[in-house]
Design a protein around this motif. Structure first.
Motif, PDB file in Angstrom:
ATOM      1  N   THR A 183     -31.655 -10.927  63.766  1.00  0.00           N
ATOM      2  CA  THR A 183     -31.805  -9.525  64.167  1.00  0.00           C
ATOM      3  C   THR A 183     -31.606  -9.378  65.669  1.00  0.00           C
ATOM      4  O   THR A 183     -30.900  -8.484  66.148  1.00  0.00           O
ATOM      5  N   SER A 193     -30.185  -0.732  67.924  1.00  0.00           N
ATOM      6  CA  SER A 193     -31.618  -0.994  68.002  1.00  0.00           C
ATOM      7  C   SER A 193     -32.001  -2.167  67.111  1.00  0.00           C
ATOM      8  O   SER A 193     -31.274  -2.517  66.160  1.00  0.00           O
ATOM      9  N   LEU A 194     -33.145  -2.764  67.406  1.00  0.00           N
ATOM     10  CA  LEU A 194     -33.644  -3.853  66.559  1.00  0.00           C
ATOM     11  C   LEU A 194     -33.891  -3.357  65.140  1.00  0.00           C
ATOM     12  O   LEU A 194     -33.693  -4.099  64.171  1.00  0.00           O
ATOM     13  N   GLU A 195     -34.288  -2.092  65.010  1.00  0.00           N
ATOM     14  CA  GLU A 195     -34.545  -1.540  63.669  1.00  0.00           C
ATOM     15  C   GLU A 195     -33.272  -1.514  62.835  1.00  0.00           C
ATOM     16  O   GLU A 195     -33.256  -1.964  61.679  1.00  0.00           O
ATOM     17  N   VAL A 196     -32.194  -0.998  63.419  1.00  0.00           N
ATOM     18  CA  VAL A 196     -30.922  -0.930  62.687  1.00  0.00           C
ATOM     19  C   VAL A 196     -30.378  -2.341  62.442  1.00  0.00           C
ATOM     20  O   VAL A 196     -29.876  -2.650  61.354  1.00  0.00           O
ATOM     21  N   GLY A 198     -32.110  -4.989  62.039  1.00  0.00           N
ATOM     22  CA  GLY A 198     -32.923  -5.556  60.963  1.00  0.00           C
ATOM     23  C   GLY A 198     -32.457  -5.098  59.591  1.00  0.00           C
ATOM     24  O   GLY A 198     -32.487  -5.868  58.621  1.00  0.00           O
ATOM     25  N   LYS A 199     -32.000  -3.847  59.500  1.00  0.00           N
ATOM     26  CA  LYS A 199     -31.477  -3.339  58.214  1.00  0.00           C
ATOM     27  C   LYS A 199     -30.194  -4.082  57.823  1.00  0.00           C
ATOM     28  O   LYS A 199     -29.996  -4.433  56.658  1.00  0.00           O
ATOM     29  N   SER A 202     -31.124  -7.421  56.515  1.00  0.00           N
ATOM     30  CA  SER A 202     -31.672  -7.316  55.152  1.00  0.00           C
ATOM     31  C   SER A 202     -30.554  -7.232  54.119  1.00  0.00           C
ATOM     32  O   SER A 202     -30.637  -7.851  53.051  1.00  0.00           O
TER      33      SER A 202
END
Length: 267
Positions: A183, A193-196, A198-199, A202
């Protein structure tokens, strides 16, 4: 002559995130000029690692993308005709050995076995390269090292390294980084972003669970960086994933639907 080799210097430090002790092990191997073999799936960072180490060690890096049409002359060198007559031109392997570069043979199993045997005299205590057509025995520069890589997932009985080749190398195993590191890599390389990021990781994890069940290979870290780069440019995430992740890896309609569903789950 320095101009020839200087173009192969890695002048800017590539971003590489160590996942274990591979940097220290490679440095130790280089200190004794041990030939090294990097094994792992496509797009997991093998080439980036070699570039990073060449920069860290301050050595030129000559990379050869191996293929089944590559001949021994493509590696070693050949005579060429020009206005002055014939002249010898070193191949990438001879150039690296002569000037003390790291020679990186990428996906070496793609080359024919009768081609790869030319590296044998350079990978033992002799450290020489016979240039038979030229009548020269090239003794490797003290800084020279040879590194090879391949993807064990693609090897077959027809496409594997001979034991006589394998046993001349030290080996490092590479794989896709664990979730947190992957990530971080995707976010750093793309600016998302780290959030995107991370997706995207996944989605990749789900695809890797399908390896051997309809997919030859799961989604690579390289592909996640492609998708993230599109998203960073404002492309809709679902469209970016379709273009950079799903369509390149399979033409099977059912497998595409499964991957599209995984994308929809996260985006």
């Amino acid at each position: 002559m320095n101009d020839i080799i200087d173009q192969y210097r890695v002048t800017q430090e590539p971003y590489y995130r160590p996942v274990a002790d591979e940097v220290e092990l490679f440095e130790a191997a280089y200190s004794v000029r041990m030939p090294m073999m990097l094994k792992g799936p496509t797009g997991c960072g093998k080439t980036r690692f070699v570039e990073y180490m060449a920069n860290k060690l301050g050595k030129p890096l000559i990379t050869v993308a191996c293929n089944e049409d590559m001949t021994a002359s493509d590696l070693v060198g050949r005579f060429l005709l020009d206005a002055q007559g014939t002249r010898w031109q070193d191949g990438p392997l001879a150039l690296a050995a002569r000037h003390g570069a790291i020679c990186y043979l990428d996906e070496v199993v793609e080359a024919r076995q009768d081609t790869t045997v030319v590296i044998h005299p350079l990978t033992d205590n002799r450290r020489v390269l016979p240039l038979e057509k030229k009548g020269e025995l090239l003794r490797a520069h003290p800084d020279f090292q040879i590194v090879i890589s391949y993807n064990p997932g693609y090897q077959s009985l027809m496409k594997d390294l001979k034991q006589s080749t394998k046993q001349r190398f030290g080996g490092l195993d590479f794989n896709y980084p664990e979730r947190g590191i992957e990530t971080e890599i995707v976010a750093h390389e793309t600016g998302i972003s780290l959030e995107v990021a991370g997706k995207l990781v996944s989605i990749a994890e789900r695809s890797r669970n399908l390896k051997g069940h309809g997919l030859d290979e799961g989604l690579s870290t390289r592909m996640l960086i492609y998708a993230g780069s599109l998203i960073a440019k404002g492309v809709n995430p679902i469209s970016a994933c379709r273009v950079a992740l799903v369509r390149p890896v399979t033409d099977d309609p059912d497998m595409r639907d499964a991957l599209d569903a995984a994308v929809a789950t996260f985006f």
